[in-house]
Design a protein around this motif. Structure first.
Motif, mmCIF file in Angstrom:
data_model
loop_
_atom_site.group_PDB
_atom_site.id
_atom_site.type_symbol
_atom_site.label_atom_id
_atom_site.label_comp_id
_atom_site.label_asym_id
_atom_site.label_seq_id
_atom_site.Cartn_x
_atom_site.Cartn_y
_atom_site.Cartn_z
ATOM 1 N N VAL A 15 -11.822 6.757 -0.597
ATOM 2 C CA VAL A 15 -11.131 5.771 0.226
ATOM 3 C C VAL A 15 -9.918 5.239 -0.534
ATOM 4 C CG1 VAL A 15 -11.333 3.645 1.542
ATOM 5 C CG2 VAL A 15 -13.349 5.082 1.240
ATOM 6 N N PHE A 16 -10.169 4.573 -1.649
ATOM 7 C CA PHE A 16 -9.095 4.044 -2.487
ATOM 8 C C PHE A 16 -9.116 4.774 -3.823
ATOM 9 C CE2 PHE A 16 -10.275 0.398 0.250
ATOM 10 C CZ PHE A 16 -9.047 0.171 0.846
ATOM 11 N N ARG A 28 -6.616 3.433 8.081
ATOM 12 C CA ARG A 28 -7.220 2.380 7.273
ATOM 13 C C ARG A 28 -6.188 1.312 6.927
ATOM 14 N NH1 ARG A 28 -7.696 4.367 1.616
ATOM 15 N NH2 ARG A 28 -5.661 3.400 1.457
ATOM 16 N N GLU A 29 -5.021 1.770 6.405
ATOM 17 C CA GLU A 29 -3.960 0.842 6.008
ATOM 18 C C GLU A 29 -3.520 -0.036 7.178
ATOM 19 O OE1 GLU A 29 -2.746 0.354 3.064
ATOM 20 O OE2 GLU A 29 -3.971 1.969 2.182
ATOM 21 N N GLN A 77 -2.396 -1.398 -8.674
ATOM 22 C CA GLN A 77 -1.342 -2.132 -7.976
ATOM 23 C C GLN A 77 -1.869 -3.285 -7.125
ATOM 24 O OE1 GLN A 77 0.972 0.939 -6.013
ATOM 25 N NE2 GLN A 77 2.113 1.278 -7.921
ATOM 26 N N GLY A 78 -3.159 -3.521 -7.154
ATOM 27 C CA GLY A 78 -3.731 -4.670 -6.450
ATOM 28 C C GLY A 78 -3.944 -4.461 -4.959
ATOM 29 N N ASP A 79 -3.813 -3.227 -4.477
ATOM 30 C CA ASP A 79 -4.029 -2.963 -3.050
ATOM 31 C C ASP A 79 -5.510 -2.883 -2.699
ATOM 32 O OD1 ASP A 79 -1.293 -2.745 -2.778
ATOM 33 O OD2 ASP A 79 -1.307 -0.589 -3.175
ATOM 34 N N ALA A 80 -6.334 -2.678 -3.712
ATOM 35 C CA ALA A 80 -7.768 -2.602 -3.457
ATOM 36 C C ALA A 80 -8.508 -3.193 -4.645
ATOM 37 C CB ALA A 80 -8.206 -1.156 -3.241
ATOM 38 N N VAL A 139 -3.264 -5.153 10.478
ATOM 39 C CA VAL A 139 -3.401 -5.890 11.746
ATOM 40 C C VAL A 139 -4.414 -7.023 11.592
ATOM 41 C CG1 VAL A 139 -4.241 -5.718 14.127
ATOM 42 C CG2 VAL A 139 -2.679 -3.989 13.218
ATOM 43 N N VAL A 140 -5.543 -6.720 10.984
ATOM 44 C CA VAL A 140 -6.574 -7.751 10.791
ATOM 45 C C VAL A 140 -5.990 -8.916 9.991
ATOM 46 C CG1 VAL A 140 -8.796 -8.255 9.700
ATOM 47 C CG2 VAL A 140 -8.495 -6.129 10.982
ATOM 48 N N ARG A 141 -5.226 -8.601 8.951
ATOM 49 C CA ARG A 141 -4.686 -9.650 8.080
ATOM 50 C C ARG A 141 -3.638 -10.508 8.784
ATOM 51 N NH1 ARG A 141 -5.183 -5.940 3.636
ATOM 52 N NH2 ARG A 141 -7.147 -6.483 2.646
#
Lengths: 86, 271
Positions: free
Chosen positions: B57-58, A42-43, B65-68, A48-50
């Motif tokens: 998922v998250f 997922r990460e 932390q703003g990652d999601a 890659v998309v970004r």
């Protein structure tokens, strides 16, 4: 408790056992060869998309389902139309 | 107006996660919009108890932390659409929870939900203090057992000194939830009685959850006991407690699991 529900009752311990086996297989990295492969994928896919398109957090939907036989990772990215395209 | 409720106890294993899930589901069943947050960073279990472990998922720390985005991390319950779960991180450490970060997440949640239930980890360290920090209401889960009562007393002290409300000079609303209670043993003098615990801790009682095999069955199934078996003794006791949390006056009773003849004969074998 009615008679019907008494006979229909499914015992709960086998369910607990199966849920734990699936969860721990993922957490220990037995599925996919490394701990939580699906989360890593997922990460990296999002990174890659970004690299190619500016995507807002809001326009990305990620769904996972970790199962015994197959896991699914569903990533839906809304790519904005280029400015002036319409 | 949204209420932030912390479910806490100090001692581990008294039923915080079970109670968070059961109360959350009971409130959602009544039509309120409810989110339950797991604050036990590194040792999350609310997802498992609520049966959402395969869909995480998250998590809370990704959001802090703003990652999601919050909307990406919230997991909607498959049985009740107005019940959501915000899982804890299994891999980060608890220092990733900052006070400002948690406050920001809670403020965002206040706009979307009627109840924000914070499932505290055991202990009195960062995870536990973060879970109670911004609470309006506290449910102190206590077993009728000496070490649990002592730890609850300690937690009540922290609620009165370390929360945002307490520091502003306000009083945080505190309620006692007595779990794993066995009326027969209490009557025989083998277990502290409800009144003993109330006298020692002197906070108002929100519910008495009887010891019951239904609680283990529900967690085996990954379903809050109020959804898995709403008619069971603990199911009814949690529903009553949820109504009291909403301000209703409900007579305090200790429900029991009534068994018919068949149940008595075969009850031990099933499940």
């Amino acid at each position: 408790m009615s008679l019907m529900s008494f006979f229909n009752r499914r015992s709960s311990a086998p369910v607990a056992r199966e849920r734990l086996q699936i969860l721990l297989a993922h957490e220990r990295g037995i599925v996919g060869g490394q701990p939580d492969l699906v989360a890593k994928l997922r990460e990296e896919i999002l990174a890659v998309v970004r690299r190619h398109v500016m995507v807002e957090h809001d326009n990305v939907q990620v769904k996972m389902n970790r199962d015994a036989d197959i896991s699914t990772l569903e990533i839906e990215v809304e790519i904005p139309a280029p400015v002036g395209a319409r | 107006m949204a209420k932030v409720l912390v479910v806490t106890s100090g001692k581990g294993g008294v039923g915080k996660t079970t109670s968070s899930a059961a109360l959350g589901a009971a409130l959602a069943h009544g039509g309120d919009k409810v989110v339950v947050i797991d604050f036990d960073v590194g040792l999350r279990n609310l997802d498992l108890v609520m049966g959402a472990e395969r869909r995480v998922v998250f998590d809370l720390i990704n959001v802090v932390q703003g990652d999601a985005k919050l909307s990406q991390a919230l997991i909607r319950d498959k049985r009740l659409e107005n019940l959501s779960l915000l899982p804890a991180s299994q891999t980060r450490d608890k220092d990733a929870l900052t006070e400002e970060g948690v406050a920001k997440v809670l403020n965002e949640l206040r706009e979307k939900f009627d109840w924000i239930i914070c499932d505290s980890p055991a202990g009195i360290e960062r995870g536990a203090t973060m879970a109670m920090r911004h609470a309006d209401v506290a449910v102190v889960v206590t077993n009728p057992e000496v070490s649990s009562v002592r730890d609850s007393d300690r937690i009540i002290g922290l609620l009165d000194s370390k929360t945002e409300k307490a520091e502003k000079g306000d009083r945080i609303e505190k309620h006692l939830l007595l779990t794993r209670y066995d009326p027969a043993r209490a009557e025989r003098g083998e277990m502290l009685k409800v009144d003993d615990v109330l006298e020692i801790l002197s906070i108002p009682l929100i519910g008495i959850i009887p010891e019951s095999e239904e609680v283990l069955k529900a967690s085996n199934m990954g379903s809050p006991v109020t959804l898995n078996n709403p008619a069971s003794a603990p199911g009814r006791a949690y529903f009553d407690a949820a109504r009291r949390l909403k301000g209703e006056t409900v007579e305090m009773t200790i429900p029991n699991d009534k068994k018919g003849l068949l149940g008595k004969l075969f009850g031990r074998r099933a499940a």
